[in-house]
Each structure stands twice: as structure tokens, then as C-alpha cells.
Design an enzyme around this catalytic site. Structure first.
Site, mmCIF file in Angstrom:
data_model
loop_
_atom_site.group_PDB
_atom_site.id
_atom_site.type_symbol
_atom_site.label_atom_id
_atom_site.label_comp_id
_atom_site.label_asym_id
_atom_site.label_seq_id
_atom_site.Cartn_x
_atom_site.Cartn_y
_atom_site.Cartn_z
ATOM 1 N N ARG A 112 0.957 -1.175 -0.218
ATOM 2 C CA ARG A 112 0.263 0.338 -0.444
ATOM 3 C C ARG A 112 0.436 1.318 -0.113
ATOM 4 O O ARG A 112 0.008 2.666 -0.777
ATOM 5 C CB ARG A 112 -0.855 -0.242 1.644
ATOM 6 N N GLU B 187 0.864 5.571 24.980
ATOM 7 C CA GLU B 187 0.287 4.893 23.885
ATOM 8 C C GLU B 187 -0.809 3.811 24.238
ATOM 9 O O GLU B 187 -2.488 3.888 24.159
ATOM 10 C CB GLU B 187 0.811 4.611 23.045
ATOM 11 N N TRP C 248 2.057 8.394 16.195
ATOM 12 C CA TRP C 248 0.142 8.462 15.244
ATOM 13 C C TRP C 248 0.440 9.926 14.405
ATOM 14 O O TRP C 248 -0.606 10.230 13.709
ATOM 15 C CB TRP C 248 -1.271 8.249 16.163
ATOM 16 N N TYR D 63 -8.055 2.141 17.639
ATOM 17 C CA TYR D 63 -8.057 1.163 18.174
ATOM 18 C C TYR D 63 -9.290 1.876 20.033
ATOM 19 O O TYR D 63 -9.967 0.654 19.974
ATOM 20 C CB TYR D 63 -7.062 0.984 18.814
ATOM 21 N N ARG E 138 -14.717 -19.072 27.288
ATOM 22 C CA ARG E 138 -13.666 -18.622 25.578
ATOM 23 C C ARG E 138 -14.065 -17.547 24.847
ATOM 24 O O ARG E 138 -13.861 -17.700 23.815
ATOM 25 C CB ARG E 138 -13.858 -20.177 24.821
ATOM 26 N N CYS F 54 -3.722 -3.174 13.065
ATOM 27 C CA CYS F 54 -3.203 -3.528 12.591
ATOM 28 C C CYS F 54 -2.639 -5.138 14.063
ATOM 29 O O CYS F 54 -3.422 -6.145 13.351
ATOM 30 C CB CYS F 54 -1.528 -3.437 12.671
ATOM 31 N N ARG G 93 -2.488 -9.001 11.972
ATOM 32 C CA ARG G 93 -3.037 -8.920 10.580
ATOM 33 C C ARG G 93 -1.573 -8.369 9.381
ATOM 34 O O ARG G 93 -1.543 -9.452 8.611
ATOM 35 C CB ARG G 93 -4.573 -8.358 9.947
ATOM 36 N N CYS H 40 1.892 -6.066 10.186
ATOM 37 C CA CYS H 40 3.283 -6.389 11.090
ATOM 38 C C CYS H 40 4.534 -5.797 10.658
ATOM 39 O O CYS H 40 5.460 -7.295 9.478
ATOM 40 C CB CYS H 40 3.538 -7.564 11.625
ATOM 41 N N ASP H 41 5.092 -4.481 10.985
ATOM 42 C CA ASP H 41 5.927 -4.207 10.323
ATOM 43 C C ASP H 41 7.300 -4.463 11.739
ATOM 44 O O ASP H 41 6.960 -3.782 12.609
ATOM 45 C CB ASP H 41 6.457 -2.093 10.814
ATOM 46 N N ASN I 289 4.541 -3.570 19.312
ATOM 47 C CA ASN I 289 3.509 -4.334 19.987
ATOM 48 C C ASN I 289 3.654 -5.069 20.846
ATOM 49 O O ASN I 289 2.473 -5.786 21.414
ATOM 50 C CB ASN I 289 3.041 -4.625 18.429
ATOM 51 N N HIS J 158 6.163 -8.557 8.257
ATOM 52 C CA HIS J 158 7.393 -8.123 6.901
ATOM 53 C C HIS J 158 8.506 -7.481 6.956
ATOM 54 O O HIS J 158 7.747 -6.128 7.969
ATOM 55 C CB HIS J 158 6.140 -7.055 5.777
ATOM 56 N N LEU J 159 9.128 -7.022 6.330
ATOM 57 C CA LEU J 159 10.453 -5.270 6.536
ATOM 58 C C LEU J 159 10.055 -4.804 5.696
ATOM 59 O O LEU J 159 10.513 -5.499 4.050
ATOM 60 C CB LEU J 159 11.358 -6.268 6.795
ATOM 61 N N TYR J 160 10.305 -3.614 5.589
ATOM 62 C CA TYR J 160 10.486 -2.826 4.131
ATOM 63 C C TYR J 160 11.747 -3.213 3.704
ATOM 64 O O TYR J 160 12.352 -2.852 4.470
ATOM 65 C CB TYR J 160 10.107 -1.225 4.780
ATOM 66 N N ALA K 22 6.733 3.515 6.596
ATOM 67 C CA ALA K 22 6.398 3.730 5.655
ATOM 68 C C ALA K 22 4.646 4.545 5.870
ATOM 69 O O ALA K 22 3.820 3.397 7.436
ATOM 70 C CB ALA K 22 6.325 3.023 4.774
#
Length: 317
Positions: free
Chosen positions: A36, A74, A96, A138, A179, A199, A219, A221-222, A230, A260-262, A316
Site C-alpha cells: 500500500r 500510547e 500517530w 483502536y 472462551r 494491525c 494482521r 506487522c512491520d 507491539n 514483513h520488513l520494508y 512507511a
């Protein structure tokens, strides 16, 4: 399914090696893809890390400095349900700021610096109301999930909001075997109104033998910039809820979807992978407030944290 497993006995290794193994796996074997932001990533799908929070232990990385007080501020902000960055900017928390800043630049054409934008957010309430709003992110979903009541004429009327956090604390106290101890951020009906869809979207809690366990599904993750925050934040929330429900902190399980990694994080990744974890940082909560919503930054004391130098990379947006 990609994991952060090691060929050696994981019980004898510093728990931070899980994170470094995951980073190395993504960087060396991840699928290179467009994303994105236009920056591009290397990505794997379906990952897991596990940390035992016994004796005050926390997943606080030592191979680079993690600004845990910023992440804590945060988290406390999330618990207020606020969706405007003004209170964060007042505390010099800029996590943010980039999203509203990007919107301001696009819509006004003004190339204002982040520092000047944040200063205006703090000093000018009308400016903050116009440009500091993030939409129902959030905290809004956590403590005021919107409900709608069907009316006889076929219309819907706004009902009372649902405080998921309070309900989870209550259910852990009164029905620990359930549960359904879940805090969910992914409100499909309101995603388009959010500056960034959640995320770290789903938290589930589980009680076993007097210990409170937590599983977080993220969902997206940088790994270089986001995941260190996180891990700390989710384990912090788990510790706070454990205190409020008279349970001992148990295992924290983190699960990633698109992990992922940028591509523009090369320097950070290579420097961090050249380091080795040191020490065992711990967290003490200095007091027990009346509710989960009454903690303050001074309630949290970190000891035995001697991280290696900070590593920076562009975010990013």
C-alpha cells in the site's frame, strides 16, 4: 507456515532470539512484494512468538533501544477511547502524527514540518479538532464499540457503546473458564473512517492454573519498527489485566499474518542482526489502581534494561 523456530533448544536461548530469527527469515527468504505504501516489503505469512511473563519478565528487546515509556503512553491513551492525537502530542508521543500530517499536507499543499504540525496540534484546539482526528481507531473500538438498535419503522438508532475492556475484566473475574475473553478492533463497518485500520486487531485471554495467558493476532506487522512496540504493549496490557483480576501473568503468544520488513530498512535490519541479546529486563507495577482505566505512566518501573544503541529507519505511511 513460517515460524521463528530454531534448530537449538529454545529453552536454553534468550527469548529475544525468536524475534531475531524471524527477522532473519523474512530478510533472507521472504517474498518480495509491492504494498500500500509504495515502498515494498519482504513478507512471510503466519508467524508465532511465545514469551513467558513469569517473575516480571517482558518481551522488551535489548538488541536496540525500545522506548517503552512511549509505547506505554500510547497504551494508556488507547484505554481512554480518545481518537485525537492532541493528548499524545502534549506528551511528545509522535507515534500517530504522521498519518494526520500526511493528510494535512495533501489537502492544504503546505509542506509543514512534523515538529511544527505537532506544535500547532498542542497549542491550537480548533486546529487539533480539524486535523488531529484519526477516526474510530483502536481505543474507540476497545471501550466504545458502537451498537445500533432496530426501530419499528425499519430505521436504526444508535445504542449504548460496548466497553470491551471492562467486559473482559469482568468476565475473567466471574467466568474465568470462558472462551470468549476477547478484545476486537476490526470493526468492518468503520474501517473506511480510520486513519489506519487496526494491525494488532484481536486479543484473547485464557486462564489456566491461576495464570492469565494472552494471544494477540496481528494482521499486518512491520517487524523492524512496529513489532518491538507491539510486543511490549500487548504484554503490558496482559500484566495490567492480570493485576486487576488477581491472576499471575502467564504466557504471551504473538501471532502474525502478513509479517514483513520494508525494503528501505536495510541498514536497521543488518545492524540489528549483527547484535546478540543481553540481560533480562523486568517490569514492576508500583500500585494497583481501582480499575484498568486508572493506570498512570509512573506506575510502571522497568529494571535490568541496558539496551544496545537505538536503530532508526523511516516509517512507511
Amino acid at each position: 507456515m513460517a515460524t521463528a523456530a530454531s534448530t537449538t533448544d529454545s529453552s536454553a536461548r534468550h527469548p529475544e532470539w525468536q524475534y531475531l530469527d524471524l527477522m532473519r527469515e523474512i530478510w533472507e527468504n521472504g517474498s518480495e512484494r509491492r504494498d500500500r505504501t509504495g515502498v515494498g516489503t519482504r513478507s512471510v505469512f503466519g508467524t508465532m512468538l511465545r514469551f513467558d511473563l513469569v517473575n516480571g519478565r517482558m518481551p522488551l528487546l535489548t538488541t536496540k533501544r525500545v522506548y517503552w515509556k512511549t509505547a506505554t503512553r500510547e497504551m494508556l491513551w488507547f484505554l481512554t477511547g480518545d481518537t485525537n492525537i492532541r493528548e499524545l502530542c502534549k506528551q511528545n508521543v509522535q507515534i500517530w502524527t504522521d498519518w494526520p500530517l500526511d493528510k494535512y499536507r495533501r489537502e492544504t499543499g503546505e509542506e509543514i514540518s512534523r515538529d511544527d504540525f505537532s506544535k500547532r496540534i498542542v497549542e491550537e484546539e480548533p486546529f487539533a479538532a480539524r486535523w488531529g482526528e484519526l477516526g474510530p481507531v483502536y481505543g474507540k473500538q476497545w471501550v466504545d464499540w458502537p451498537t445500533y438498535q432496530y426501530q419499528p419503522d425499519g430505521s436504526y438508532r444508535r445504542g449504548p457503546g460496548i466497553n470491551q475492556v471492562a467486559e473482559v475484566v469482568d468476565s475473567l473475574r466471574n467466568n474465568p473458564g470462558s472462551r470468549r475473553h476477547i478484545i476486537e478492533g476490526w470493526n468492518v463497518a468503520q474501517l473506511d473512517g480510520m486513519a489506519l485500520p487496526p494491525c494488532h486487531k484481536t486479543y484473547q485471554f485464557h486462564v489456566a492454573d491461576g495464570r492469565l495467558n494472552c494471544a494477540l493476532y496481528q494482521r499486518s506487522c512491520d517487524v523492524a519498527l512496529g513489532l518491538p512496540f507491539n510486543l511490549w504493549s500487548a504484554a503490558l496490557l496482559q500484566r495490567m489485566i492480570a493485576q486487576q483480576t488477581d491472576l499471575e501473568p502467564g504466557e504471551f503468544v504473538w501471532m502474525g499474518g502478513d509479517t514483513h520488513l520494508y525494503l528501505n530498512h536495510t541498514d536497521l535490519v543488518e545492524q540489528q542482526l549483527a547484535r546478540e541479546p543481553v540481560g533480562k529486563p523486568t517490569l514492576t507495577i508500583a500500585r494497583e489502581p481501582d480499575t484498568i482505566f486508572d493506570y498512570a505512566i509512573d506506575d510502571f518501573v522497568v529494571e535490568n534494561y541496558e539496551p544496545q544503541g537505538a536503530l532508526k529507519a523511516p516509517i512507511a505511511v
